[in-house]
Design a protein around this motif. Structure first.
Motif, PDB file in Angstrom:
ATOM      1  N   LEU A  30       0.833  -1.207   0.000  1.00 61.21           N
ATOM      2  CA  LEU A  30       0.000   0.000   0.000  1.00 61.21           C
ATOM      3  C   LEU A  30       0.868   1.258   0.000  1.00 61.21           C
ATOM      4  CD1 LEU A  30      -2.553  -1.421   2.527  1.00 61.21           C
ATOM      5  CD2 LEU A  30      -3.218  -0.435   0.319  1.00 61.21           C
ATOM      6  N   GLN A  31       1.990   1.180   0.705  1.00 66.83           N
ATOM      7  CA  GLN A  31       2.896   2.333   0.736  1.00 66.83           C
ATOM      8  C   GLN A  31       3.453   2.595  -0.655  1.00 66.83           C
ATOM      9  OE1 GLN A  31       6.255   3.275   0.421  1.00 66.83           O
ATOM     10  NE2 GLN A  31       5.455   5.275   1.040  1.00 66.83           N
ATOM     11  N   ASP A  32       3.744   1.520  -1.389  1.00 73.86           N
ATOM     12  CA  ASP A  32       4.258   1.680  -2.752  1.00 73.86           C
ATOM     13  C   ASP A  32       3.227   2.411  -3.617  1.00 73.86           C
ATOM     14  OD1 ASP A  32       6.462   0.955  -4.561  1.00 73.86           O
ATOM     15  OD2 ASP A  32       4.893  -0.124  -5.657  1.00 73.86           O
ATOM     16  N   ARG A  33       1.967   2.049  -3.444  1.00 74.36           N
ATOM     17  CA  ARG A  33       0.900   2.710  -4.223  1.00 74.36           C
ATOM     18  C   ARG A  33       0.738   4.176  -3.803  1.00 74.36           C
ATOM     19  NH1 ARG A  33      -3.700  -1.756  -3.648  1.00 74.36           N
ATOM     20  NH2 ARG A  33      -4.963   0.124  -3.432  1.00 74.36           N
ATOM     21  N   LEU A  34       0.840   4.406  -2.502  1.00 74.64           N
ATOM     22  CA  LEU A  34       0.736   5.783  -1.995  1.00 74.64           C
ATOM     23  C   LEU A  34       1.848   6.656  -2.595  1.00 74.64           C
ATOM     24  CD1 LEU A  34      -0.939   7.285   0.343  1.00 74.64           C
ATOM     25  CD2 LEU A  34       1.093   6.947   1.738  1.00 74.64           C
ATOM     26  N   PHE A  35       3.038   6.059  -2.653  1.00 73.49           N
ATOM     27  CA  PHE A  35       4.226   6.755  -3.170  1.00 73.49           C
ATOM     28  C   PHE A  35       4.049   7.053  -4.667  1.00 73.49           C
ATOM     29  CE2 PHE A  35       8.799   6.918  -4.365  1.00 73.49           C
ATOM     30  CZ  PHE A  35       9.226   7.847  -3.427  1.00 73.49           C
ATOM     31  N   ALA A  36       3.515   6.056  -5.394  1.00 76.96           N
ATOM     32  CA  ALA A  36       3.312   6.233  -6.843  1.00 76.96           C
ATOM     33  C   ALA A  36       2.222   7.266  -7.109  1.00 76.96           C
ATOM     34  CB  ALA A  36       2.943   4.887  -7.478  1.00 76.96           C
ATOM     35  N   GLU A  37       1.201   7.258  -6.271  1.00 76.62           N
ATOM     36  CA  GLU A  37       0.064   8.163  -6.470  1.00 76.62           C
ATOM     37  C   GLU A  37       0.446   9.626  -6.200  1.00 76.62           C
ATOM     38  OE1 GLU A  37      -4.310   7.681  -4.724  1.00 76.62           O
ATOM     39  OE2 GLU A  37      -3.015   8.860  -3.419  1.00 76.62           O
ATOM     40  N   ARG A  38       1.253   9.837  -5.144  1.00 74.39           N
ATOM     41  CA  ARG A  38       1.758  11.180  -4.785  1.00 74.39           C
ATOM     42  C   ARG A  38       0.668  12.231  -4.567  1.00 74.39           C
ATOM     43  NH1 ARG A  38       7.751  11.827  -5.042  1.00 74.39           N
ATOM     44  NH2 ARG A  38       8.267   9.669  -5.403  1.00 74.39           N
ATOM     45  N   LYS A  39      -0.463  11.799  -4.055  1.00 79.33           N
ATOM     46  CA  LYS A  39      -1.527  12.778  -3.824  1.00 79.33           C
ATOM     47  C   LYS A  39      -1.830  12.977  -2.344  1.00 79.33           C
ATOM     48  CE  LYS A  39      -3.974  12.496  -8.165  1.00 79.33           C
ATOM     49  NZ  LYS A  39      -4.885  11.642  -8.903  1.00 79.33           N
ATOM     50  N   ARG A  40      -1.541  11.962  -1.559  1.00 79.01           N
ATOM     51  CA  ARG A  40      -1.906  12.026  -0.148  1.00 79.01           C
ATOM     52  C   ARG A  40      -0.769  11.496   0.717  1.00 79.01           C
ATOM     53  NH1 ARG A  40      -6.969   8.418  -0.542  1.00 79.01           N
ATOM     54  NH2 ARG A  40      -5.697   7.542  -2.198  1.00 79.01           N
ATOM     55  N   ALA A  41      -0.906  11.717   2.018  1.00 75.50           N
ATOM     56  CA  ALA A  41       0.131  11.248   2.947  1.00 75.50           C
ATOM     57  C   ALA A  41      -0.535  10.666   4.192  1.00 75.50           C
ATOM     58  CB  ALA A  41       1.033  12.409   3.342  1.00 75.50           C
ATOM     59  N   LEU A  42       0.230   9.866   4.911  1.00 75.00           N
ATOM     60  CA  LEU A  42      -0.247   9.331   6.193  1.00 75.00           C
ATOM     61  C   LEU A  42       0.724   9.776   7.284  1.00 75.00           C
ATOM     62  CD1 LEU A  42      -2.207   7.380   7.751  1.00 75.00           C
ATOM     63  CD2 LEU A  42      -0.526   5.570   7.323  1.00 75.00           C
ATOM     64  N   LEU A  43       0.174  10.338   8.341  1.00 77.30           N
ATOM     65  CA  LEU A  43       0.998  10.736   9.490  1.00 77.30           C
ATOM     66  C   LEU A  43       0.622   9.869  10.684  1.00 77.30           C
ATOM     67  CD1 LEU A  43       2.911  12.569  11.105  1.00 77.30           C
ATOM     68  CD2 LEU A  43       1.032  14.191  11.376  1.00 77.30           C
ATOM     69  N   VAL A  44       1.613   9.156  11.207  1.00 76.60           N
ATOM     70  CA  VAL A  44       1.403   8.307  12.379  1.00 76.60           C
ATOM     71  C   VAL A  44       2.100   8.968  13.570  1.00 76.60           C
ATOM     72  CG1 VAL A  44       1.830   6.015  13.377  1.00 76.60           C
ATOM     73  CG2 VAL A  44       1.350   6.236  10.917  1.00 76.60           C
ATOM     74  N   TYR A  88      -2.204   3.517  -8.393  1.00 73.70           N
ATOM     75  CA  TYR A  88      -1.113   3.847  -9.313  1.00 73.70           C
ATOM     76  C   TYR A  88      -1.645   4.866 -10.311  1.00 73.70           C
ATOM     77  CZ  TYR A  88       1.586  -0.028  -7.442  1.00 73.70           C
ATOM     78  OH  TYR A  88       2.293  -0.849  -6.601  1.00 73.70           O
ATOM     79  N   PRO A  89      -0.842   5.815 -10.736  1.00 70.87           N
ATOM     80  CA  PRO A  89      -1.361   6.867 -11.618  1.00 70.87           C
ATOM     81  C   PRO A  89      -1.752   6.335 -12.993  1.00 70.87           C
ATOM     82  CG  PRO A  89       1.015   7.081 -11.298  1.00 70.87           C
ATOM     83  CD  PRO A  89       0.576   5.996 -10.391  1.00 70.87           C
ATOM     84  N   ALA A  90      -2.709   7.025 -13.627  1.00 68.26           N
ATOM     85  CA  ALA A  90      -3.103   6.667 -14.994  1.00 68.26           C
ATOM     86  C   ALA A  90      -2.207   7.441 -15.968  1.00 68.26           C
ATOM     87  CB  ALA A  90      -4.561   7.056 -15.201  1.00 68.26           C
ATOM     88  N   PHE A  91      -2.050   6.915 -17.196  1.00 66.79           N
ATOM     89  CA  PHE A  91      -1.175   7.576 -18.176  1.00 66.79           C
ATOM     90  C   PHE A  91      -1.943   7.858 -19.462  1.00 66.79           C
ATOM     91  CE2 PHE A  91       1.467   4.796 -15.556  1.00 66.79           C
ATOM     92  CZ  PHE A  91       2.343   5.745 -15.038  1.00 66.79           C
ATOM     93  N   ASP A  92      -1.462   8.852 -20.212  1.00 60.69           N
ATOM     94  CA  ASP A  92      -2.095   9.135 -21.500  1.00 60.69           C
ATOM     95  C   ASP A  92      -1.330   8.453 -22.641  1.00 60.69           C
ATOM     96  OD1 ASP A  92       0.150  10.584 -21.414  1.00 60.69           O
ATOM     97  OD2 ASP A  92      -0.783  12.554 -21.739  1.00 60.69           O
TER      98      ASP A  92
END
Ligand code: ADP
Length: 271
Positions: free
Chosen positions: A50-64, A258-262
């Motif tokens: 899930l962290q890999d997807r979060l990193f690829a998406e680059r839209k949100r963050a998690l603070l623990v 994961y981000p979408a591409f054109d």
């Protein structure tokens, strides 16, 4: 209801939480140690994906946010729950005594500067909550200033959540007896001696004052956008199982993509 949601509901702080009456063992949350340990391994693998997807998406963050008395297991939680999460996307920030430069600013200045960027999991080992805990108990700021901080912190965290940061706040709740055992281990075991800090004994003498400050913190800053979880932390394996379940469940709910591409892979030929 998902398993993790039940666990989450059981440890959520309420506006009337009484810390002295809150269990530090949590025996009914996970009964079997080896099952709990297996679950942590599974959760850790899922958190990594899930962290890999979060990193690829680059839209949100998690603070623990990890708070707790000395020896409550803040470092141990980082090691136990995030040990297989790829280091690229996780940043751990410890908060110690503020420097002169930090003290010359408002108390949230140093905190805001290190909140996780989009795509990252940020882990705070201690946090801005020290400014209503040790600062309150040791009277490093006036009672009026501290009183204002609860609302300021709530507003700060609302600002973060409205800007894409999901916040998970864990208070690692140990008993005074368990702390005595863990401090004694630091004296007895050579490999733990580096953690010994005689000033921890001074804080221990103020146990009751710290517990009161924690209770007020939980009551005043458990908001809808950033609620506290009070994690029974006398057993390290159970503490890890509770936290890994909630971190995993939260990331699954965030469902990073994961981000979408054109373009299509077939648009390119690698010669
Ligand atoms: P730890 O005890 O977390 O392993 P340290 O030995 O560096 O790490 O201790 C950090 C110390 O810094 C703690 O005693 C904590 O109370 C103190 N501290 C953290 N934030 C503040 C603050 N804002 N003001 C005063 N003291 C603070």
């Amino acid at each position: 209801m998902n398993g993790w949601k039940k666990i989450d509901a059981a440890v959520r702080a309420t506006a009337k939480v009484k810390i002295a009456a809150t269990d530090t063992l949590g025996a009914d949350l996970f009964t079997d140690k080896s099952d709990a340990e297996k679950q942590v391994v599974e959760d850790a693998a899922a958190i990594n994906v899930l962290q890999d997807r979060l990193f690829a998406e680059r839209k949100r963050a998690l603070l623990v946010v990890l708070q707790g008395m000395d020896t409550s297991g803040k470092d141990g939680t980082v090691r136990g729950v995030f040990n297989v999460t790829g280091p690229l996307g996780v940043i751990v920030t410890p908060f110690g005594r503020p420097s002169e430069e930090e003290l010359a600013h408002d108390y949230l200045w140093r905190v805001h500067a290190v909140t996780p960027k989009k795509g990252f999991i940020g882990i705070f080992n201690r946090s801005h909550y020290e400014d209503v805990l040790v600062v309150k108990v040791r009277k490093f700021a006036s009672a009026e200033a501290i009183e204002q901080r609860y609302d300021q912190i709530n507003a700060f965290e609302k600002h973060l959540t409205e800007n894409g940061v999901t916040i998970l706040k864990f208070m690692l709740h140990i008993s005074k007896e368990e702390q005595a055992k863990r401090l004694q281990e630091r004296l007895d075991k050579p490999e733990k001696r580096w953690k010994w800090n005689a000033s921890d004994l001074e804080d221990r003498k103020l146990w009751g004052d710290f517990q009161d400050a924690y209770e007020t913190m939980l009551r005043r800053t458990s908001t809808q956008h950033a609620p506290w979880r009070v994690v029974p932390a006398d057993k390290k394996w159970r503490r890890n199982a509770i936290i890994s379940a909630i971190v995993r469940g939260t990331l699954e709910e965030m469902d990073p993509q994961y981000p979408a591409f054109d373009w299509k892979p077939s648009d390119f030929v690698i010669e």
